[in-house]
Enzyme design. Structure first.
Site, PDB file in Angstrom:
ATOM      1  N   CYS A   1      38.553  -1.101  83.292  1.00  0.00           N
ATOM      2  CA  CYS A   1      37.837  -2.307  82.912  1.00  0.00           C
ATOM      3  C   CYS A   1      38.535  -2.781  81.638  1.00  0.00           C
ATOM      4  O   CYS A   1      38.904  -1.959  80.797  1.00  0.00           O
ATOM      5  CB  CYS A   1      36.389  -1.937  82.620  1.00  0.00           C
ATOM      6  SG  CYS A   1      35.357  -3.351  82.317  1.00  0.00           S
TER       7      CYS A   1
ATOM      8  N   HIS B   1      37.013 -10.646  81.540  1.00  0.00           N
ATOM      9  CA  HIS B   1      36.618  -9.245  81.470  1.00  0.00           C
ATOM     10  C   HIS B   1      36.342  -8.753  82.892  1.00  0.00           C
ATOM     11  O   HIS B   1      35.439  -9.260  83.543  1.00  0.00           O
ATOM     12  CB  HIS B   1      35.328  -9.142  80.627  1.00  0.00           C
ATOM     13  CG  HIS B   1      34.736  -7.766  80.578  1.00  0.00           C
ATOM     14  ND1 HIS B   1      33.380  -7.532  80.585  1.00  0.00           N
ATOM     15  CD2 HIS B   1      35.319  -6.551  80.515  1.00  0.00           C
ATOM     16  CE1 HIS B   1      33.147  -6.234  80.523  1.00  0.00           C
ATOM     17  NE2 HIS B   1      34.308  -5.611  80.479  1.00  0.00           N
TER      18      HIS B   1
ATOM     19  N   HIS C   1      39.772  -0.995  78.350  1.00  0.00           N
ATOM     20  CA  HIS C   1      38.813  -0.264  77.510  1.00  0.00           C
ATOM     21  C   HIS C   1      38.032   0.804  78.285  1.00  0.00           C
ATOM     22  O   HIS C   1      37.035   1.304  77.785  1.00  0.00           O
ATOM     23  CB  HIS C   1      37.900  -1.219  76.717  1.00  0.00           C
ATOM     24  CG  HIS C   1      37.172  -2.258  77.509  1.00  0.00           C
ATOM     25  ND1 HIS C   1      37.131  -3.594  77.147  1.00  0.00           N
ATOM     26  CD2 HIS C   1      36.455  -2.155  78.631  1.00  0.00           C
ATOM     27  CE1 HIS C   1      36.414  -4.250  78.036  1.00  0.00           C
ATOM     28  NE2 HIS C   1      35.989  -3.410  78.935  1.00  0.00           N
TER      29      HIS C   1
ATOM     30  N   HIS D   1      34.672  -2.455  71.918  1.00  0.00           N
ATOM     31  CA  HIS D   1      35.146  -3.254  73.064  1.00  0.00           C
ATOM     32  C   HIS D   1      34.271  -4.463  73.356  1.00  0.00           C
ATOM     33  O   HIS D   1      34.646  -5.320  74.133  1.00  0.00           O
ATOM     34  CB  HIS D   1      35.244  -2.379  74.316  1.00  0.00           C
ATOM     35  CG  HIS D   1      33.951  -2.195  75.046  1.00  0.00           C
ATOM     36  ND1 HIS D   1      32.800  -1.741  74.448  1.00  0.00           N
ATOM     37  CD2 HIS D   1      33.622  -2.414  76.340  1.00  0.00           C
ATOM     38  CE1 HIS D   1      31.829  -1.682  75.340  1.00  0.00           C
ATOM     39  NE2 HIS D   1      32.291  -2.086  76.497  1.00  0.00           N
TER      40      HIS D   1
END
Length: 486
Positions: free
Chosen positions: A101, A240, A335, A409
DNA sequence: ATGTCC
């Protein structure tokens, strides 16, 4: 259960649980945060991070970043560096189900003024071209053998297919492809799930945003100029997402396998089944490492396809070429990962397997892993906030050595999704945000309510904590104007 | 996070 007074305050932003906190701790645990963050932090984090401190091979400290909160086994925000030459383990729970991710940031030469009349069209087109939501399929179809190539070649595979620019790879962690990925170590079921997921966003806190740099939100003008973020009211795109169902299946497969051998074959006693692990140098540990790298590469490829879609949509809607629009990547950073890295420990160089779960690598200047363009200044760090409050670009610092160069993050949730659903209504929130100039397209109203800004910690406070601690320095803050999500 | 339970 721990309380605040069991934490020893080491500095303004470092709070320690000593080894005496719990039997079996090999190292102390350190939680980073301002007093405000620590007071608000879910106390389950103390329990989880002290469990992590019991894992074999853990070096110096078990860390939790300021955005930390409860997770599967490890807290989200957990960092654990295992000495692989001294019985260190690898633990899927320290990486997360959503392997790799991560965040990607793209700049443009566009101003807010130029984008505003096209904002709805841009967001609507992005929403169509980048499928979001649980179980969504991408527009890119690949064969099983092509998918295996993606597992080995990551974002490079995409660029070879014309889905991106060579320079995108240089601006991606690991050059967009990590070596040592072995498709032979992943299940057919994992491939089934991943096959149609390239170029898809996912759900939950995964999103893609159009954002603006306001002049008052430039904290380091020199670095902002260096990154090409010095145009008036400049527009950027941030997103993201991760390895979708593919990474989830890889994690599931190996958690099961580790649970079978952990105690019987390796005699590992752990405090929580969710901390399932295997010695890094065991066959099981090595298999997971090679399988996890397939998911790392699939995720880099996923974000590369999404970038390509973003460029296509902007070029189409604005009727200009992507080169003319200046749509260069700034950086892509994972992350949720574990990586072998050389670090100094008590003056000696050691090879550590650094687990970062909801924690971002943040190398300071000079690290050889950084691309040439960034080696002098340090690593760009992207911290994504909620859809209401904004996000940050930061830079890694030499002081980051204290956490093996790791930082926060995101904002970090303050409440469960269930609680957020009770407090906010998706429909009402969407209209409120539209009035505030933020246009959102989501596959689910429920998802919108769950992602309300109020369900997250104050991102400014999280960033301040990393700054005060010396883990990362803010460069620019971005304000959302458009958002697509699951 | 996740074909939110093979």
């Amino acid at each position: 259960m721990a309380t605040l007074n069991q934490l020893e305050r080491v500095t303004e932003t470092i709070w320690e649980l000593p080894r005496s906190f719990k039997a079996g701790m090999r190292v102390p645990a350190r939680i980073y945060g301002t007093e405000k963050i620590i007071r608000a932090m879910d106390e389950t984090v103390y329990d989880q991070i002290s469990n992590v401190a019991c894992l074999p091979g853990i070096t110096q400290y078990a860390f939790c970043m300021p955005d930390g909160h409860f997770g599967y086994g490890f807290p989200i925000g957990g960092v654990a560096a295992m000495d692989v030459d001294n019985d260190g383990v690898i633990s899927p729970g320290g990486i997360g189900f959503d392997i790799n991710c991560g965040m990607r940031l793209i700049k443009t030469h566009l101003s807010y003024k130029e984008v505003k009349p096209h904002l709805k069209t841009l967001v609507d087109r992005l929403f169509k071209q980048i499928p979001a939501g649980v179980g969504s399929s991408g527009l890119l179809k690949v064969s099983r053998s092509e998918f295996r190539q993606v597992c080995q070649q990551g974002a490079r595979w995409c660029v070879q297919q014309g889905l991106g620019w060579e320079e995108d790879l240089e601006r991606t962690e690991e050059g967009g492809v990590i070596g040592g990925a072995e498709p032979a170590k992943i299940s057919e079921r994992a491939i089934d799930r991943g096959l149609n997921q390239l170029g898809t966003l996912g759900s939950g806190n995964h999103y893609l945003e159009i954002q603006v740099v306001h002049p008052e939100n430039i904290y380091d003008p020199t670095l902002a100029r260096f990154f090409g973020l010095d145009l008036p009211e400049q527009v950027v795109i941030m997103f993201h997402c991760g390895s979708r169902g593919f990474g989830h299946q890889v994690a599931t497969d190996y958690l099961q396998r580790f649970l079978k051998v952990m105690t019987s074959k390796y005699g590992l006693e752990i405090r929580d089944r969710e901390l399932a692990c295997a010695p890094f140098h065991s066959p099981e540990g090595q298999d997971y490492f090679a399988a996890m790298k397939c998911a790392l590469n699939m995720s880099f490829a996923n974000r590369q396809v999404i970038l390509h879609r973003v460029r296509e949509v902007f070029a189409e809607v604005l009727g200009r070429s992507t080169e003319d629009l200046g749509m260069h990547m700034i950086y892509d950073v994972a992350h949720n990962t574990a990586k072998l890295e050389p670090h100094q420990v008590n003056g000696k160089q050691r090879t550590l397997l650094v687990h970062r779960k909801g924690a971002t690598r943040a190398f300071g200047p000079g690290r050889s892993e950084l691309p040439e363009i960034y080696r002098q200044v340090g690593q760009p760090v992207i911290i994504g906030g909620s859809m209401e409050t904004g996000s940050y670009l930061l830079i890694g610092t030499p002081d980051g050595a204290q956490t093996f160069f790791s930082t926060a993050h995101g904002s970090g949730r303050t409440m469960s999704r269930r609680k957020a659903r009770k407090q906010w209504q998706g429909e009402a929130l969407l209209s409120q945000l539209e009035e505030r100039g933020i246009y959102i397209r989501s596959v689910s109203k429920r998802g919108v309510a769950e992602e309300a800004g109020g369900a997250y910690k104050d991102i400014d406070e999280v960033v301040t904590a990393t700054d005060l601690a010396g883990l990362s320095k803010p460069v620019v803050r971005f304000i959302p104007i458009g958002n697509i999500k699951g």
